[in-house]
Design a protein around this motif. Sequence first.
Motif, short mmCIF file in Angstrom:
data_model
loop_
_atom_site.label_atom_id
_atom_site.label_comp_id
_atom_site.label_asym_id
_atom_site.label_seq_id
_atom_site.Cartn_x
_atom_site.Cartn_y
_atom_site.Cartn_z
N SER A 207 0.81 -1.22 0.00
CA SER A 207 0.00 0.00 0.00
C SER A 207 0.84 1.27 0.00
O SER A 207 0.41 2.30 -0.52
CB SER A 207 -0.94 0.02 1.22
OG SER A 207 -0.20 0.00 2.43
N MET A 208 2.07 1.19 0.55
CA MET A 208 2.88 2.39 0.70
C MET A 208 3.95 2.56 -0.37
O MET A 208 4.27 3.67 -0.79
CB MET A 208 3.56 2.38 2.09
CG MET A 208 2.59 2.33 3.26
SD MET A 208 1.56 3.79 3.34
CE MET A 208 2.76 5.04 3.75
N PHE A 209 4.55 1.44 -0.82
CA PHE A 209 5.63 1.51 -1.80
C PHE A 209 5.66 0.20 -2.57
O PHE A 209 6.58 -0.60 -2.44
CB PHE A 209 6.96 1.74 -1.06
CG PHE A 209 8.10 2.23 -1.92
CD1 PHE A 209 8.28 3.58 -2.16
CD2 PHE A 209 8.98 1.34 -2.50
CE1 PHE A 209 9.32 4.04 -2.95
CE2 PHE A 209 10.03 1.78 -3.29
CZ PHE A 209 10.20 3.15 -3.51
N PRO A 210 4.61 -0.08 -3.37
CA PRO A 210 4.47 -1.41 -4.00
C PRO A 210 5.62 -1.78 -4.93
O PRO A 210 5.91 -2.96 -5.12
CB PRO A 210 3.15 -1.29 -4.78
CG PRO A 210 2.88 0.18 -4.89
CD PRO A 210 3.48 0.81 -3.68
N GLU A 211 6.30 -0.80 -5.50
CA GLU A 211 7.41 -1.09 -6.40
C GLU A 211 8.50 -1.89 -5.70
O GLU A 211 9.19 -2.71 -6.32
CB GLU A 211 7.99 0.22 -6.93
CG GLU A 211 9.06 0.04 -7.98
CD GLU A 211 9.62 1.36 -8.49
OE1 GLU A 211 10.54 1.33 -9.32
OE2 GLU A 211 9.13 2.42 -8.04
N ALA A 212 8.63 -1.69 -4.37
CA ALA A 212 9.68 -2.37 -3.62
C ALA A 212 9.47 -3.88 -3.55
O ALA A 212 10.41 -4.62 -3.27
CB ALA A 212 9.76 -1.80 -2.20
N LEU A 213 8.26 -4.34 -3.82
CA LEU A 213 8.00 -5.77 -3.78
C LEU A 213 8.67 -6.52 -4.92
O LEU A 213 8.66 -7.75 -4.95
CB LEU A 213 6.48 -6.03 -3.79
CG LEU A 213 5.74 -5.55 -2.53
CD1 LEU A 213 4.25 -5.76 -2.68
CD2 LEU A 213 6.26 -6.25 -1.28
N GLN A 214 9.27 -5.79 -5.86
CA GLN A 214 10.08 -6.43 -6.88
C GLN A 214 11.42 -6.91 -6.33
O GLN A 214 12.09 -7.73 -6.95
CB GLN A 214 10.34 -5.46 -8.03
CG GLN A 214 9.09 -5.01 -8.76
CD GLN A 214 9.40 -4.00 -9.84
OE1 GLN A 214 9.80 -4.35 -10.94
NE2 GLN A 214 9.23 -2.73 -9.53
#
Length: 216
Positions: A189-196
């Motif tokens: 929810s806060m920084f979805p790009e980091a889930l890469q």
Amino acid sequence: MNAEWLTGRLCAGHGVASGTSNESPYPDGTIRMQTPVFMALGLDLTNCYFGTLNVDFSPLEVSLSNPDHLFEKVRWTELHPPETFSFWSVQIKAREAEVVGGWIYYPHPETKQRHWQPPTTLELIAPRLTGVNEGCTIHLHDERRRIKLVNTIRLRARLLEFLKFRVLASQQTFFEADSLVKRQQWLSSMFPEALQLSEQDLDQVWTQARSLYTES
């Protein structure tokens, strides 16, 4: 070439998959040995060359999700403990006129004893391609867009900066009751790009943020 095609360079492999390495304990090549095992599990690779294409995307790292096939703890040789394998169905283009269907071949590194691939490299299994050699361009397409190329160094730095003010605002409470699931939920929810980023990369960023931004 549109943006849905990923572009890399063909690079030299270990020669173990094809059996061309003189140092390999598998003179027939691992792919030839594994093919009947994968067939029994439901994946037919018999139209493919008994070897792999190694494609380098450096400096970008490859992030994969939702494989078409996941085979866990496969015993395919007595010389090696059981391995886990994932496969993704993809289209491969070596030249403008030639597009073939193939597979991303991913022996999970946590179950593999040696001959690891760097995170910037993919192994592909495909029908034999003509006119390809080391250094040539290889294009890859997955219509489900499960393959992403990630600038890991830049993304880790951005995430660390993003965490800065949140950690400073809450101090040690930011890390209380921290778990992988809660971390992923918060990032989604806060920084979805980091889930890469891999779990290991996320752990390193969290550890660095704790060290830099919390009071001792």
